[in-house]
Design a protein around this motif. Structure first.
Motif, PDB file in Angstrom:
ATOM      1  N   CYS A 756      -3.601  12.850   2.388  1.00 57.69           N
ATOM      2  CA  CYS A 756      -2.331  12.939   1.671  1.00 57.69           C
ATOM      3  C   CYS A 756      -2.520  13.651   0.339  1.00 57.69           C
ATOM      4  O   CYS A 756      -1.696  14.491  -0.045  1.00 57.69           O
ATOM      5  CB  CYS A 756      -1.745  11.548   1.457  1.00 57.69           C
ATOM      6  SG  CYS A 756      -1.307  10.703   2.997  1.00 57.69           S
ATOM      7  N   PRO A 788      -8.249   6.701   4.144  1.00 58.56           N
ATOM      8  CA  PRO A 788      -6.787   6.548   4.197  1.00 58.56           C
ATOM      9  C   PRO A 788      -6.185   6.682   2.801  1.00 58.56           C
ATOM     10  O   PRO A 788      -6.848   6.456   1.792  1.00 58.56           O
ATOM     11  CB  PRO A 788      -6.610   5.127   4.734  1.00 58.56           C
ATOM     12  CG  PRO A 788      -7.854   4.411   4.331  1.00 58.56           C
ATOM     13  CD  PRO A 788      -8.959   5.430   4.335  1.00 58.56           C
ATOM     14  N   ARG A 791      -4.541   1.321   2.067  1.00 56.94           N
ATOM     15  CA  ARG A 791      -5.183   0.314   2.911  1.00 56.94           C
ATOM     16  C   ARG A 791      -4.511  -1.018   2.570  1.00 56.94           C
ATOM     17  O   ARG A 791      -4.970  -1.743   1.689  1.00 56.94           O
ATOM     18  CB  ARG A 791      -6.682   0.237   2.636  1.00 56.94           C
ATOM     19  CG  ARG A 791      -7.365   1.586   2.525  1.00 56.94           C
ATOM     20  CD  ARG A 791      -8.849   1.448   2.244  1.00 56.94           C
ATOM     21  NE  ARG A 791      -9.399   2.688   1.719  1.00 56.94           N
ATOM     22  CZ  ARG A 791     -10.644   3.117   1.883  1.00 56.94           C
ATOM     23  NH1 ARG A 791     -11.500   2.367   2.546  1.00 56.94           N
ATOM     24  NH2 ARG A 791     -11.046   4.250   1.367  1.00 56.94           N
ATOM     25  N   THR A 795      -3.245  -2.436   8.004  1.00 56.81           N
ATOM     26  CA  THR A 795      -2.907  -1.053   8.365  1.00 56.81           C
ATOM     27  C   THR A 795      -3.543  -0.073   7.384  1.00 56.81           C
ATOM     28  O   THR A 795      -3.691  -0.367   6.195  1.00 56.81           O
ATOM     29  CB  THR A 795      -1.382  -0.812   8.371  1.00 56.81           C
ATOM     30  OG1 THR A 795      -0.861  -1.048   7.057  1.00 56.81           O
ATOM     31  CG2 THR A 795      -0.700  -1.725   9.371  1.00 56.81           C
ATOM     32  N   TYR A 796      -3.923   1.080   7.907  1.00 60.39           N
ATOM     33  CA  TYR A 796      -4.381   2.223   7.112  1.00 60.39           C
ATOM     34  C   TYR A 796      -3.345   3.326   7.282  1.00 60.39           C
ATOM     35  O   TYR A 796      -2.867   3.576   8.395  1.00 60.39           O
ATOM     36  CB  TYR A 796      -5.734   2.733   7.586  1.00 60.39           C
ATOM     37  CG  TYR A 796      -6.946   1.969   7.072  1.00 60.39           C
ATOM     38  CD1 TYR A 796      -6.818   0.766   6.385  1.00 60.39           C
ATOM     39  CD2 TYR A 796      -8.226   2.470   7.289  1.00 60.39           C
ATOM     40  CE1 TYR A 796      -7.932   0.089   5.924  1.00 60.39           C
ATOM     41  CE2 TYR A 796      -9.355   1.793   6.832  1.00 60.39           C
ATOM     42  CZ  TYR A 796      -9.206   0.601   6.148  1.00 60.39           C
ATOM     43  OH  TYR A 796     -10.310  -0.075   5.694  1.00 60.39           O
ATOM     44  N   SER A 797      -2.997   4.002   6.166  1.00 55.05           N
ATOM     45  CA  SER A 797      -1.990   5.065   6.212  1.00 55.05           C
ATOM     46  C   SER A 797      -2.625   6.410   5.903  1.00 55.05           C
ATOM     47  O   SER A 797      -3.419   6.530   4.957  1.00 55.05           O
ATOM     48  CB  SER A 797      -0.868   4.795   5.205  1.00 55.05           C
ATOM     49  OG  SER A 797      -0.208   3.593   5.515  1.00 55.05           O
ATOM     50  N   TYR A 798      -2.248   7.428   6.702  1.00 55.94           N
ATOM     51  CA  TYR A 798      -2.743   8.793   6.555  1.00 55.94           C
ATOM     52  C   TYR A 798      -1.565   9.761   6.537  1.00 55.94           C
ATOM     53  O   TYR A 798      -0.430   9.398   6.844  1.00 55.94           O
ATOM     54  CB  TYR A 798      -3.650   9.168   7.731  1.00 55.94           C
ATOM     55  CG  TYR A 798      -4.983   8.447   7.773  1.00 55.94           C
ATOM     56  CD1 TYR A 798      -6.136   9.044   7.286  1.00 55.94           C
ATOM     57  CD2 TYR A 798      -5.088   7.171   8.321  1.00 55.94           C
ATOM     58  CE1 TYR A 798      -7.360   8.407   7.340  1.00 55.94           C
ATOM     59  CE2 TYR A 798      -6.306   6.513   8.376  1.00 55.94           C
ATOM     60  CZ  TYR A 798      -7.448   7.136   7.882  1.00 55.94           C
ATOM     61  OH  TYR A 798      -8.658   6.494   7.933  1.00 55.94           O
ATOM     62  N   CYS A 799      -1.854  11.015   6.193  1.00 57.33           N
ATOM     63  CA  CYS A 799      -0.892  12.095   6.359  1.00 57.33           C
ATOM     64  C   CYS A 799      -1.397  13.011   7.462  1.00 57.33           C
ATOM     65  O   CYS A 799      -2.576  13.407   7.462  1.00 57.33           O
ATOM     66  CB  CYS A 799      -0.715  12.890   5.067  1.00 57.33           C
ATOM     67  SG  CYS A 799       0.163  11.972   3.781  1.00 57.33           S
ATOM     68  N   GLU A 809       3.696  10.778   8.244  1.00 57.55           N
ATOM     69  CA  GLU A 809       2.852   9.627   7.926  1.00 57.55           C
ATOM     70  C   GLU A 809       2.314   9.030   9.214  1.00 57.55           C
ATOM     71  O   GLU A 809       3.059   8.799  10.166  1.00 57.55           O
ATOM     72  CB  GLU A 809       3.652   8.572   7.164  1.00 57.55           C
ATOM     73  CG  GLU A 809       2.804   7.347   6.797  1.00 57.55           C
ATOM     74  CD  GLU A 809       3.580   6.300   6.014  1.00 57.55           C
ATOM     75  OE1 GLU A 809       3.050   5.190   5.831  1.00 57.55           O
ATOM     76  OE2 GLU A 809       4.718   6.603   5.600  1.00 57.55           O
ATOM     77  N   THR A 811       0.138   5.857  10.836  1.00 59.62           N
ATOM     78  CA  THR A 811      -0.260   4.477  10.562  1.00 59.62           C
ATOM     79  C   THR A 811      -1.255   4.018  11.618  1.00 59.62           C
ATOM     80  O   THR A 811      -0.986   4.134  12.826  1.00 59.62           O
ATOM     81  CB  THR A 811       0.952   3.536  10.566  1.00 59.62           C
ATOM     82  OG1 THR A 811       1.894   3.975   9.588  1.00 59.62           O
ATOM     83  CG2 THR A 811       0.523   2.108  10.251  1.00 59.62           C
ATOM     84  N   ARG A 813      -3.253   0.758  13.066  1.00 58.41           N
ATOM     85  CA  ARG A 813      -3.269  -0.703  13.080  1.00 58.41           C
ATOM     86  C   ARG A 813      -4.682  -1.212  13.354  1.00 58.41           C
ATOM     87  O   ARG A 813      -5.389  -0.658  14.213  1.00 58.41           O
ATOM     88  CB  ARG A 813      -2.290  -1.229  14.134  1.00 58.41           C
ATOM     89  CG  ARG A 813      -0.839  -0.805  13.892  1.00 58.41           C
ATOM     90  CD  ARG A 813       0.105  -1.382  14.943  1.00 58.41           C
ATOM     91  NE  ARG A 813      -0.255  -0.986  16.304  1.00 58.41           N
ATOM     92  CZ  ARG A 813       0.036   0.188  16.851  1.00 58.41           C
ATOM     93  NH1 ARG A 813       0.706   1.096  16.141  1.00 58.41           N
ATOM     94  NH2 ARG A 813      -0.303   0.460  18.100  1.00 58.41           N
TER      95      ARG A 813
END
Length: 826
Positions: A756, A788, A791, A795-799, A809, A811, A813
């Motif tokens: 991101c 990520p 965190r 959940t971990y969030s990425y672009c 986005e 996600t 799990r």
């Protein structure tokens, strides 16, 4: 002695004391075994003679402990090199500061309480669970105080110890001894207690005696016990932990501590230690053994602090020490460390420290002066302290002090609510890489072998130079009156003085040390200075050591071929590299090497880098922890550092206390400050912080300053008060420090930064489907797609890169075991 000690006089005396030993030592210059001399010597330019032996002697100038950098002043112009310049424009600094502000507005990770005081069962569950408890033993209420895992003192309600004898007798003694330490076991028939001589506690005629056969005791909780005398923590509320072991963390970082310095310089210049199996009264004793006859205050402490009188008594009165300038007295007792942990600290970098040359000169010693041997001893001490704290908290692995060896283990420890302890090194002669008259005493093979040995001990952070030039790199030198004395020691170790030449850094501050210059004195100024020193010391004619006054100076010795090899070797092992104390030239070359490798694992731990380097460290994804010092000065450092932040990386901030490293801690702002710390206050995670109590002494940061390590939560609160409307911002950035530190360390392990903040790293769904699959661990996930952006919980969030090059986005799990269960694309 009837003298009035000023700080300047203290430094002059210290210089003379050191010079006394140094000049005497020059009569017996050691011989060095020559290794690989021709090939290495030929690789150096004639104008850059490689000198020798790193050292450590942190007599930091108290007047400069709040400087952005401990190197250079701000009165020169021009350029020493093309990159010896802070490249950040005012506009860029404003943009970077605004970026950091946006990061504080991101969703915070959820924190939960972590209890380390499980309800005590009426009957102890095992041999470890009795620690700290009050139990009935043969009709008496007894406090069980752990001295080791499963070993306890039996402390009566009269303040005495149940102590065995060579025969069958049992005494009540006022002081513990080896015959007061009972190894505890739980059997089917009850608890047994055995002495080191093999005899067991039992009952005969209703009285306690010892026997060759064990007695069995049924232990039950009771009341009426006497509390074992100990330093208080004075923080209430459970420490904070994470919802999951792998989520984003919160906590403060100290990147530069010398917790085992009681072993350093031969082990006889330091009073006290961070723990003793019998507690505070033994770890924090009367320091009269360091006194000269008829004086108050250790002689080395006197010249370092300028305090002519200091009450030597520690426990329980603590009238004269600990104090911000009590530099030869223990500052990191484990209960003080516990208070800092309970107040929010989650990363503690402990540097194993030694200066072999100064150790040899100092007349009293009980330990080896060899740097590697000292490092091994201190590493062993760290493991012993970890074990001791485990014993107090109920068994193996249950303590809050956890030595970690990678960022993934550290994240789990912090999310358990514990303190992640990182082992580092700051010694005089790393890997035996001293040098004399241009000839190194090490080669690449010896560096590899000894680095492997340090790594196996658990070392993960390292400086390669400290106070003297060595076979790896040039040093920044030391300033003021103390500089010539350290330079003289450099001569003894290397056969050469520092090769300092005047330079004009483009930013007016990125240079090496400027020493005391005597105005209106001709060419014999150095003779006048050293003549005065030698007259005080009673030595006679001194060696002519050069002075480096204004204009500013730069050491002409940079990073050597062996130094570059060492940097590569550290990178190969995913270690954190600290460029502090390097000469500007050496640090520039090191950063060039790290930039060429794209290596993020760089940390400036205590303000011994220069402003030209800080933007480069941030641009690499590194971490900076300036010297802590006074809260007002540290606040000003933070204001400048956020202007250097790089928007491609998560930002958090730390500090380097350098406590026990002969470095002054933060002075008080005074009881009459307009915005003092008010007790109690709320610390990180919602804990309640009261004034700290050690024996009979009650500490108040407003009037005592950072007298010991347990007052760092108070110091953080003082930063909040000093910051005014920005007070919450600086504390937030410090609370994000643990996460920023871990992310730097993760990148040192080859994990790419998040996609991101770094759009060029965004991958398509097809690439994700190829790289990511259920069952992967979080470490495997990051190895595949990078760090990520967030965190949060499970959940971990990425672009990611969607169709038509749009950004989406992603996600991931993750289950309770830390394994991927699925990926969601929009």
């Amino acid at each position: 002695m009837g003298m009035t000690f000023t700080r300047a006089h203290a430094r002059l005396v210290l210089a003379s004391v050191l010079a006394t030993g140094l000049v005497a030592a020059v009569l017996t210059v050691p011989e060095y075994k020559l290794t690989n001399t021709v090939s290495l010597a030929e690789s150096y330019e004639a104008s850059r003679p490689v000198q020798a032996a790193d050292g450590h002697w942190h007599t930091h100038d108290p007047e400069r402990k709040n400087d952005i950098s401990q190197s250079g002043e701000m009165d020169a112009q021009g350029a020493v090199a093309a990159n010896s310049l802070d490249p950040t424009s005012a506009a860029e600094a404003r943009e970077n500061t605004a970026y950091v502000a946006t990061q504080r507005d991101l969703v915070e990770p959820e924190l939960v309480p972590a209890s380390f005081t499980t309800p005590r069962a009426a009957v102890p569950e095992d041999r470890y669970a009795v620690a700290g408890g009050c139990y009935e033993l043969n009709g008496q209420p007894i406090t069980f105080r752990a001295t080791d895992l499963g070993v306890h003192l039996l402390y009566t309600n009269k303040g005495t110890f149940i102590t065995g004898h060579l025969g069958s007798w049992v005494h009540l003694t006022n002081h513990p001894s080896a015959l007061s330490e009972w190894t505890t076991e739980k059997t089917a028939d009850g608890f047994t207690f055995q002495l080191h001589n093999g005899r067991y506690l039992t009952v005969k005629g209703g009285a306690l005696v010892t026997s060759k056969t064990p007695g069995h005791f049924d232990l039950h909780t009771t009341t009426g016990c006497k509390e074992y005398p100990e330093v208080e923590v004075n923080v209430t509320g459970d420490p904070h932990a994470g919802l999951t072991p792998y989520q984003e963390v919160r906590g403060y970082v100290d990147a530069h501590v010398h917790g085992m310095a009681f072993e350093f310089l031969g082990g006889e210049i330091h009073c006290g230690r961070p723990w003793h199996k019998y507690g505070a009264a033994y770890a924090l004793p009367d320091c009269s053994n360091l006194l000269q006859p008829g004086t108050k205050g250790a002689p080395l402490d006197v010249v370092l602090s300028g305090q002519a009188v200091r009450d030597p008594v520690g426990w329980p009165t603590f009238k004269g020490w600990p104090a911000p300038d009590a530099l030869t007295h223990e500052g990191t007792y484990y209960k003080w460390m516990e208070r800092s942990w309970r107040g929010g600290q989650r990363v503690f970098v402990n540097l194993l420290v030694e200066n072999g040359k100064l150790c040899e000169i100092y007349p009293l010693k009980r330990n080896s002066c060899d740097d590697m041997e000292s490092a091994k001893l201190q590493a062993q001490d760290m493991r012993a302290l970890e074990r001791y704290i485990d014993a107090q908290y109920g068994g193996p692995g249950k303590g809050w002090y956890r030595i970690v060896t990678d960022p993934f283990e550290a994240r789990q420890v912090i999310n358990e609510g514990k303190l992640a302890v990182v082992m580092g090194v700051e010694v005089s002669i790393p890997f035996g890489c001293t040098m004399f008259l241009g000839t190194p005493a090490c080669d690449t093979a010896s560096i590899e072998a000894q680095l492997d040995e340090l790594y196996d001990l658990g070392v993960r952070q390292m400086e390669i130079v400290n106070k003297f030039d060595n076979a790896l790199a040039g040093v920044a030198g030391d300033e003021g009156v103390i500089g010539p004395a350290v330079n003289l020691a450099n001569f003894l170790e290397t056969g050469s003085f520092w090769k300092m030449e005047t330079c004009d850094p483009a930013d007016g501050e990125s240079a090496d040390k400027t020493q005391l210059a005597l105005p209106n004195v001709g060419g014999d100024a150095q003779d006048a200075l050293f003549g005065a020193i030698m007259e005080v010391a009673g030595i006679g004619v001194p060696l002519p050591a050069p002075l480096y006054g204004r204009p500013m100076h730069c050491n002409q010795l940079g990073l050597t071929d062996l130094g570059a090899f060492t940097i590569d070797a550290l990178m190969e092992r995913n270690m954190l590299i600290d460029p502090d104390h390097m000469s500007v030239k050496a640090r520039q070359a090191t950063l060039d090497q790290l930039e060429a490798a794209g290596y993020s694992g760089v940390i400036s731990s205590h303000s011994w880098s220069t402003p030209d380097a800080y933007p480069r460290i941030y641009a690499l994804g590194g971490f900076v922890a300036p010297m802590a010092g006074d809260s007002t000065g540290f606040y000003e450092k933070w204001q400048r550092h956020i202007g250097w932040a790089d928007e491609r990386f998560y930002f958090g901030f730390g500090w380097g206390a350098d406590i026990n490293g002969l470095a002054n801690q933060g002075d008080p702002r005074g009881a009459d400050a307009a915005n003092p710390v008010s007790y109690p206050f709320t610390g990180l995670g919602g804990v309640r912080v009261e004034q700290q109590v050690s024996g009979e002494r009650v500490y108040d940061l407003n009037v005592d300053g950072v007298a010991h390590y347990g007052l760092y939560p108070d110091w953080v609160e003082d930063l909040r008060m000093v910051g005014g409307e920005d007070g919450d911002a600086i504390v937030a950035d410090l609370a994000r420090g643990a996460e920023a530190f871990l992310q730097t360390w993760e990148r040192a392990h080859g994990i790419a930064p998040d996609s991101c903040r770094n759009p060029e790293l965004r991958a398509t769904r097809a690439a994700w489907d190829e790289r990511v699959h259920p069952g992967m661990t979080t470490v495997e996930l990051m190895a595949a797609v990078g760090q990520p952006f967030a965190r949060l919980g499970s959940t971990y969030s990425y672009c990611g890169r969607g169709s038509g090059a749009s950004d989406v986005e992603v996600t991931v799990r993750i289950d309770a075991d830390g394994r991927v269960t699925g990926v969601t694309w929009p």
